[in-house]
Design a protein around this motif. Structure first.
Motif: not given
Length: 309
Positions: A73-81
């Protein structure tokens, strides 16, 4: 470590086995003194990434699905794959633990950054290649004296920000506000910083979650100004299942100073009692409610282990 030296909830008993651990860097196992990432890595340059702390107990990782959910969820928040599925990342965690023959008493720092930059600049478009994934497993047990002596807290002027500044639910690599809070608490001679929200209500600590006990009720702050703590949520769950009133509400330092018991929680040390806040001695150090909650939580941990396979 002596009692005089034990001053923080994250202090741990030194273990010589840690000198020979293998660290996973993008799936490759490296000796401790050989594990490294590039100076062009987004995490080093900008603190651009997310992370999780995990506990290994009795051959399993505690609350692994919850931790992975928060990480992704954190990775998606910062748009990181992240570049791996949850199942693939789990396999990499297991491979690292098995290579180190680790089964118990282990703390893992799982870190994911956006990856290598072609030049030091914040824009994600300057990232080249895949995300950097580092897994550091260490034998770590909290210093036993921590429970006996309790923690001292100091209320700092550094506030927890709202979602308009940086959402506190994001477990990002960049922890500068928490670091500044930690520094101020240490300069004041305390173990941990107690942080307030923008309106002056109690929010959380710099690296743990904060609870008070008043008249048999357990209070903690609402989630808007603190990390979505896995341990925090589990403490609320076990309290409610055991019939202990557990309430998320805004409260002030007035309520803290006159509390019956105070404790803090986190993945590493679990439930740790607090002996004083801002020089005010808490009435009951490691009181009966704190002890009961610690026992309930330890049982719940044992019931929620993902076996290392």
């Amino acid at each position: 470590m002596s009692d005089d030296e034990a001053h923080g909830v994250h202090d741990y008993t030194a273990d010589p086995r840690n000198a020979d651990i293998l660290i996973s860097v993008n799936g490759e196992l490296k000796k401790r003194d050989e594990a490294s990432v590039s100076v062009f890595d987004s995490g080093y340059i900008l603190g651009d990434g997310v992370w999780e702390g995990l506990r290994v107990k009795d051959g399993g990782i505690a609350f692994l699905p919850e931790h992975l959910k928060r990480l992704y969820a954190g990775a998606k928040t910062i748009d990181m794959d992240i570049g791996l599925t949850k199942e693939e990342l789990t396999a990499r965690l297991f491979d690292c633990l098995k290579a180190n023959q680790m089964q118990d008493g282990v703390h893992i720092r799982l870190m994911v950054t956006r990856g290598i930059k072609k030049t030091p600049y914040q824009g994600p478009r300057f990232t080249i290649g895949k995300a950097t994934i580092v897994i550091i497993p260490e034998y770590k047990s909290p210093v036993p004296e921590i429970i006996d002596r309790g923690q001292s807290l100091f209320t700092v002027h550094v506030r927890r920000t709202g979602p308009a500044e940086q959402d506190q639910k994001l477990n990002s690599h960049s922890k500068l506000n928490c670091i500044l809070a930690c520094i101020q608490a240490e300069k004041a001679g305390a173990d941990e910083a107690l942080m307030l929200d923008p309106a002056g209500f109690v929010a959380t600590c710099n690296s743990t979650h904060f609870f008070i006990v008043r008249d048999g009720e357990v209070w903690t702050s609402p989630p808007e100004y603190c990390l979505g703590g896995i341990t925090r949520g589990n403490i609320l769950k076990v309290c409610r299942e055991a019939g202990i009133p557990a309430i998320e509400k805004r409260f002030s330092l007035f309520d803290v100073y006159s509390a019956d018991e105070v404790f803090i929680t986190g993945t590493f040390a679990g439930v740790s009692p607090v002996r004083e806040v801002d020089g005010r001695e808490i009435e009951h150090l490691n009181g009966p409610v704190t002890q009961r909650i610690r026992a309930l939580y330890q049982t719940y941990v044992a019931q929620n282990l993902t076996p290392i396979s």
